[in-house]
Design an enzyme around this catalytic site. Structure first.
Site, mmCIF file in Angstrom:
data_model
loop_
_atom_site.group_PDB
_atom_site.id
_atom_site.type_symbol
_atom_site.label_atom_id
_atom_site.label_comp_id
_atom_site.label_asym_id
_atom_site.label_seq_id
_atom_site.Cartn_x
_atom_site.Cartn_y
_atom_site.Cartn_z
ATOM 1 N N SER A 136 0.853 -1.190 0.000
ATOM 2 C CA SER A 136 0.000 0.000 0.000
ATOM 3 C C SER A 136 0.887 1.238 0.000
ATOM 4 O O SER A 136 2.080 1.159 0.336
ATOM 5 C CB SER A 136 -0.844 -0.017 1.279
ATOM 6 N N TYR A 149 -1.565 -0.610 10.653
ATOM 7 C CA TYR A 149 -1.630 -0.942 9.223
ATOM 8 C C TYR A 149 -0.300 -0.606 8.545
ATOM 9 O O TYR A 149 0.258 -1.416 7.812
ATOM 10 C CB TYR A 149 -2.788 -0.181 8.582
HETATM 11 N N1 LIG Z 1 -8.524 -0.418 -1.653
HETATM 12 C C1 LIG Z 1 -7.518 0.329 -1.311
HETATM 13 O O1 LIG Z 1 -7.633 1.568 -1.293
HETATM 14 C C2 LIG Z 1 -6.168 -0.292 -0.988
HETATM 15 C C3 LIG Z 1 -5.043 0.537 -1.051
HETATM 16 C C4 LIG Z 1 -3.794 0.005 -0.779
HETATM 17 C C5 LIG Z 1 -3.680 -1.334 -0.462
HETATM 18 N N2 LIG Z 1 -4.774 -2.137 -0.388
HETATM 19 C C6 LIG Z 1 -4.569 -3.558 -0.062
HETATM 20 O O2 LIG Z 1 -5.160 -4.332 -1.085
HETATM 21 C C7 LIG Z 1 -5.480 -5.621 -0.572
HETATM 22 C C8 LIG Z 1 -6.899 -5.967 -0.999
HETATM 23 O O3 LIG Z 1 -7.787 -5.057 -0.384
HETATM 24 P P1 LIG Z 1 -9.091 -4.488 -1.134
HETATM 25 O O4 LIG Z 1 -8.892 -3.046 -1.328
HETATM 26 O O5 LIG Z 1 -9.453 -5.338 -2.268
HETATM 27 O O6 LIG Z 1 -10.148 -4.613 0.065
HETATM 28 P P2 LIG Z 1 -11.345 -5.657 0.324
HETATM 29 O O7 LIG Z 1 -12.348 -5.506 -0.756
HETATM 30 O O8 LIG Z 1 -11.739 -5.424 1.735
HETATM 31 O O9 LIG Z 1 -10.649 -7.086 0.154
HETATM 32 C C9 LIG Z 1 -9.838 -7.636 1.156
HETATM 33 C C10 LIG Z 1 -9.896 -9.124 1.052
HETATM 34 O O10 LIG Z 1 -9.036 -9.683 2.064
HETATM 35 C C11 LIG Z 1 -9.743 -10.725 2.684
HETATM 36 N N3 LIG Z 1 -9.254 -11.089 4.010
HETATM 37 C C12 LIG Z 1 -9.204 -10.369 5.139
HETATM 38 N N4 LIG Z 1 -8.717 -11.109 6.147
HETATM 39 C C13 LIG Z 1 -8.445 -12.336 5.626
HETATM 40 C C14 LIG Z 1 -7.944 -13.543 6.149
HETATM 41 N N5 LIG Z 1 -7.606 -13.687 7.450
HETATM 42 N N6 LIG Z 1 -7.776 -14.600 5.319
HETATM 43 C C15 LIG Z 1 -8.118 -14.507 4.014
HETATM 44 N N7 LIG Z 1 -8.641 -13.405 3.461
HETATM 45 C C16 LIG Z 1 -8.792 -12.335 4.255
HETATM 46 C C17 LIG Z 1 -11.189 -10.250 2.717
HETATM 47 O O11 LIG Z 1 -12.025 -11.368 2.957
HETATM 48 P P3 LIG Z 1 -13.424 -11.301 3.766
HETATM 49 O O12 LIG Z 1 -14.450 -10.914 2.708
HETATM 50 O O13 LIG Z 1 -13.604 -12.685 4.271
HETATM 51 O O14 LIG Z 1 -13.265 -10.274 4.840
HETATM 52 C C18 LIG Z 1 -11.293 -9.678 1.306
HETATM 53 O O15 LIG Z 1 -11.528 -10.712 0.381
HETATM 54 C C19 LIG Z 1 -5.283 -5.538 0.936
HETATM 55 O O16 LIG Z 1 -4.058 -6.154 1.276
HETATM 56 C C20 LIG Z 1 -5.228 -4.039 1.217
HETATM 57 O O17 LIG Z 1 -4.457 -3.754 2.352
HETATM 58 C C21 LIG Z 1 -6.037 -1.633 -0.654
#
Ligand SMILES: NC(=O)c1ccc[n+]([C@@H]2O[C@H](COP(=O)([O-])OP(=O)(O)OC[C@H]3O[C@@H](n4cnc5c(N)ncnc54)[C@H](OP(=O)(O)O)[C@@H]3O)[C@@H](O)[C@H]2O)c1
Length: 287
Positions: A136, A149
């Site tokens: 991130s 985080y």
């Molecule tokens: N969106 C942003 O702005 C952003 C920016 C920078 C980095 N990121 C990173 O991108 C990655 C994906 O996030 P996203 O934005 O797509 O958010 P998201 O839609 O909330 O997706 C996160 C995913 O991680 C899963 N997860 C959480 N805890 C878990 C566990 N213990 N075991 C397996 N799966 C788990 C969630 O599953 P559940 O549905 O079961 O909770 C969900 O499928 C993350 O690492 C996040 O830190 C996101």
């Protein structure tokens, strides 16, 4: 046949990665917590019965990680790409968090990534495969109310950069994907510190400001997942993966500012922005 395994596929980037890699001709192992109860990727499973497997995986579970490794070995006999995407943000002041909350943030974001990679490295070494870890902008810019985080994503950066050199002699490439803010379920899945909303907390005013800031971000149109997906497809197909790819103008600007400005000036600007965020009126935010 090239096989990719992705974590956290129930929403957001993970869900988009599955569709993009399938579309690009990959065989995909899409994993998600409680995948067996969620009817994930029904249409895709019908359209690609041979090239999509949907498996349950909580990355913090040793038993589920072992089961996934066994399933990949038995069904496909190889793994070419691991995308460590699962993650979430714990926000709020360090003193307002419970020790369990802080540990869980690292269990998912850092240890989940490290242990799953470790479990799957024999397969990745055999195929001279690739690992892409999703970090991130908070993996290189520290911010108040986001210490847990940030620390977990800074740790993922250290892991990724070390592994890049450690695994190079084995033909395994490792890269970091560093998105800025994107429209996914990230905002809805934020875990707030236990005492975040407690008026007696010495951090209550700062928490209210930060909450209002996140509300404002969430209310905006936001950026879709296309850029992050394109970046993953490029990483998956490039002859040599670059060490890191930043996606989004915010991620690129912050990086440039931190790289080119003198450290004191970068700190001053981040400090000013942080003060503004923490002083935001709570009208939109927590009471
Ligand atoms: N969106 C942003 O702005 C952003 C920016 C920078 C980095 N990121 C990173 O991108 C990655 C994906 O996030 P996203 O934005 O797509 O958010 P998201 O839609 O909330 O997706 C996160 C995913 O991680 C899963 N997860 C959480 N805890 C878990 C566990 N213990 N075991 C397996 N799966 C788990 C969630 O599953 P559940 O549905 O079961 O909770 C969900 O499928 C993350 O690492 C996040 O830190 C996101």
């Amino acid at each position: 046949m090239k096989v990719a395994l992705i974590t956290g596929c129930s929403s957001g980037f993970g869900e988009a990665f599955v569709r993009a890699l399938l579309g690009a001709g990959w065989t995909v192992v899409a994993t998600a917590r409680r995948a067996d109860q969620r009817n994930l990727f029904e249409a895709e499973s019908k359209a690609h019965p041979e090239s999509l497997a949907v498996l349950p995986l909580d990355v913090t579970s040793e038993a589920e990680r072992a089961a996934v490794r066994q399933a990949v070995e038995q069904r496909f006999g190889r793994l070419d790409l691991l995308v460590n995407n699962a993650g979430y943000a714990l926000f709020g002041a360090l003193e307002d968090q419970s020790p369990e909350q802080l540990r869980d943030e690292f269990e998912v974001n850092f240890f989940g990534t490290a242990f799953l990679t470790r479990d799957l490295l024999p397969l990745l070494r055999a195929s001279k495969g690739r690992v892409v870890n999703v970090s991130s902008v908070f993996g290189y810019m520290a911010f108040p109310m986001a210490s847990a985080y940030c620390a977990s994503k800074f740790a993922v950066k250290g892991l990724t950069e070390s592994l890049r050199h450690e695994l190079a002699p084995h033909g395994v490439q490792v890269s970091l994907l560093e998105p800025g803010g994107h429209r996914t379920r990230f905002g809805a899945n934020i875990a707030w510190a236990k005492r975040f909303d407690d008026p007696a907390s010495p951090y209550h005013r700062q928490s209210q400001g930060y909450f209002a800031f996140r509300q404002k971000l969430g209310a905006g149109k936001g950026t879709g997942t296309e850029g992050v997906t394109r970046a993953l497809l490029r990483l998956a197909s490039a002859g040599r993966m670059p060490p890191r790819v930043r996606v989004g103008s915010d991620a690129r600007w912050v990086y440039r500012a931190m790289k080119w400005l003198p450290e004191w000036l970068g700190n001053l600007l981040v400090g000013r922005f942080a003060r503004r965020v923490q002083a935001m009126p709570p009208s939109l935010g927590a009471g």
